[in-house]
Write a protein that holds these residues in place. Structure first.
Motif, short mmCIF file in Angstrom:
data_model
loop_
_atom_site.label_atom_id
_atom_site.label_comp_id
_atom_site.label_asym_id
_atom_site.label_seq_id
_atom_site.Cartn_x
_atom_site.Cartn_y
_atom_site.Cartn_z
N PHE A 1 0.81 -1.21 0.00
CA PHE A 1 0.00 0.00 0.00
C PHE A 1 0.85 1.27 0.00
O PHE A 1 0.31 2.37 -0.02
N HIS A 2 2.17 1.10 0.03
CA HIS A 2 3.07 2.24 0.07
C HIS A 2 2.88 3.10 -1.19
O HIS A 2 2.91 2.61 -2.31
N GLY A 3 2.64 4.41 -0.98
CA GLY A 3 2.45 5.32 -2.10
C GLY A 3 1.01 5.48 -2.54
O GLY A 3 0.72 6.33 -3.39
N LYS A 4 0.11 4.69 -1.98
CA LYS A 4 -1.31 4.82 -2.32
C LYS A 4 -1.99 5.81 -1.37
O LYS A 4 -1.50 6.07 -0.28
N LYS A 5 -3.14 6.31 -1.76
CA LYS A 5 -3.83 7.31 -0.94
C LYS A 5 -4.53 6.68 0.26
O LYS A 5 -5.08 5.59 0.17
N GLU B 1 -4.04 11.75 2.18
CA GLU B 1 -2.59 11.70 2.22
C GLU B 1 -2.08 10.47 1.46
O GLU B 1 -2.83 9.55 1.18
N VAL B 2 -0.79 10.48 1.17
CA VAL B 2 -0.16 9.32 0.55
C VAL B 2 0.38 8.42 1.66
O VAL B 2 1.09 8.89 2.55
N TYR B 3 0.03 7.14 1.60
CA TYR B 3 0.47 6.22 2.64
C TYR B 3 1.98 6.02 2.58
O TYR B 3 2.56 5.75 1.53
N ASP B 4 2.62 6.17 3.74
CA ASP B 4 4.06 5.99 3.88
C ASP B 4 4.29 4.92 4.93
O ASP B 4 4.02 5.13 6.12
N MET B 5 4.79 3.77 4.52
CA MET B 5 4.98 2.66 5.45
C MET B 5 6.04 2.95 6.51
O MET B 5 6.14 2.24 7.51
#
Length: 254
Positions: free
Chosen positions: A77-81, A86-90
Motif C-alpha cells: 500500500f506504500h504510495g497509495k492514498k 494523504e499518501v500512505y508511507d509505510m
C-alpha cells in the motif's frame, strides 16, 4: 477495484487461513454494485459501508480508550492514498482506525511487552473482526509485532497535536463538530456560470461566495452558501438547500 480487493484480502488473513470462497464471492458482488471507499476528509463524520457493514465515525476523540488486536500493512500500500487524502508511507508513524476522527493522535501500548508508540490516524481499517488498529511497518516494528503480524494492544486517544507558547507539544480533543463550515452548491470551469448561479441564489439566500480552486490542469469556481460555526447548523441548512432543489449541495469544512 483491483487494489481495493487486494487490500481487503490482505487484511482478511486470520491465523494463516484465508477467508472462504463464498465470502469472496459476496464481496465481489457487493463491490461490483457499489465501490467501497472510506470517507474523504469532507465526509469524515458520515457513516460509510465496507464489506456490507456500516461504520459510524466518532464526532470527537475525548476519553476514547480501546483494547483489541493490532495488525500492520506495508509495501503493498506504500504510495497509495489513505482515507484523508494523504499518501500512505509505510515508514511514517500513522495508522488506520475504523471510527476515530482522522487526525487524532493515539498512544498504542503492546499489552505483552509494554512497548508504547504514538501515531496519527490518517486511514480507515482494519476491517477484520477483533482488530482495532492497523499500523505502518515502522510503527509495528517499534512495537515488536512485524514478525507475528498481530498483537494485543491498548489504544488511547490523545487528541489533536498542537504547540503551546513554550514550543511544547500538547493535545486537545479533536472535535469534528467545531470549526467553520459552508455549503457548496456548484462548481464550474467557467466563472460566468458561477456568477449566474450566485446571482440567482441571491434572490433567496445571503452570504454567497465564489471560491477559486486551481487543480493545475484547470480552475474551478465553487459557489458556496453561508458560514457556520458548527457542523450541526451547516448540515441543517444543507438539508434545506437540498429540499429546495439544489441537489448538488454538500457541507464542507474551511
Amino acid at each position: 477495484m483491483e487494489q481495493l480487493l487486494k487490500r481487503v484480502l490482505n487484511r482478511f488473513e486470520i491465523d494463516g487461513r484465508t477467508i472462504c470462497c463464498s465470502v469472496l464471492v459476496g464481496f465481489l458482488c457487493f463491490a461490483c454494485s457499489k465501490t467501497v471507499i472510506p470517507p474523504a476528509p469532507s465526509q469524515k463524520t458520515k457513516p460509510y459501508k465496507v464489506f456490507g457493514k456500516w461504520y459510524h465515525p466518532l464526532p470527537d476523540s475525548a476519553g476514547f480508550r480501546q483494547r483489541g488486536i493490532a495488525s500492520w500493512y506495508g509495501k503493498d500500500f506504500h504510495g497509495k492514498k489513505t482515507s484523508n487524502g494523504e499518501v500512505y508511507d509505510m515508514n511514517a508513524m500513522t495508522a488506520a482506525h475504523k471510527t476515530l476522527p482522522l487526525g487524532t493522535h493515539v498512544r498504542v501500548r503492546h499489552l505483552e511487552n509494554n512497548r508504547e508508540i504514538e501515531v496519527r490516524i490518517n486511514d480507515r481499517g482494519p476491517f477484520v473482526r477483533g482488530r482495532v488498529i492497523d499500523l505502518t511497518y515502522t510503527g509495528a516494528n517499534k512495537l515488536g509485532i512485524v514478525g507475528p503480524g498481530t498483537a494485543p494492544v491498548e489504544v488511547v486517544a490523545l487528541g489533536a497535536s498542537v504547540w503551546d507558547g513554550a514550543s511544547k507539544r500538547k493535545y486537545v480533543p479533536l472535535d469534528y463538530y467545531k470549526g467553520t463550515f459552508t455549503i457548496q452548491v456548484g462548481a464550474f470551469g467557467n466563472r460566468e456560470n458561477a456568477e449566474r448561479l450566485k446571482l440567482k441564489l441571491g434572490e433567496n439566500y445571503k452570504d454567497i461566495q465564489i471560491s477559486t480552486y486551481n487543480k493545475g490542469s484547470e480552475v474551478l469556481y465553487r459557489v458556496r452558501v453561508g458560514k457556520f460555526n458548527n457542523l450541526n447548523d451547516a448540515e441543517k441548512n444543507e438539508t434545506l438547500l437540498l429540499n429546495s432543489g439544489l441537489k448538488d449541495a454538500f457541507t464542507v469544512a474551511e
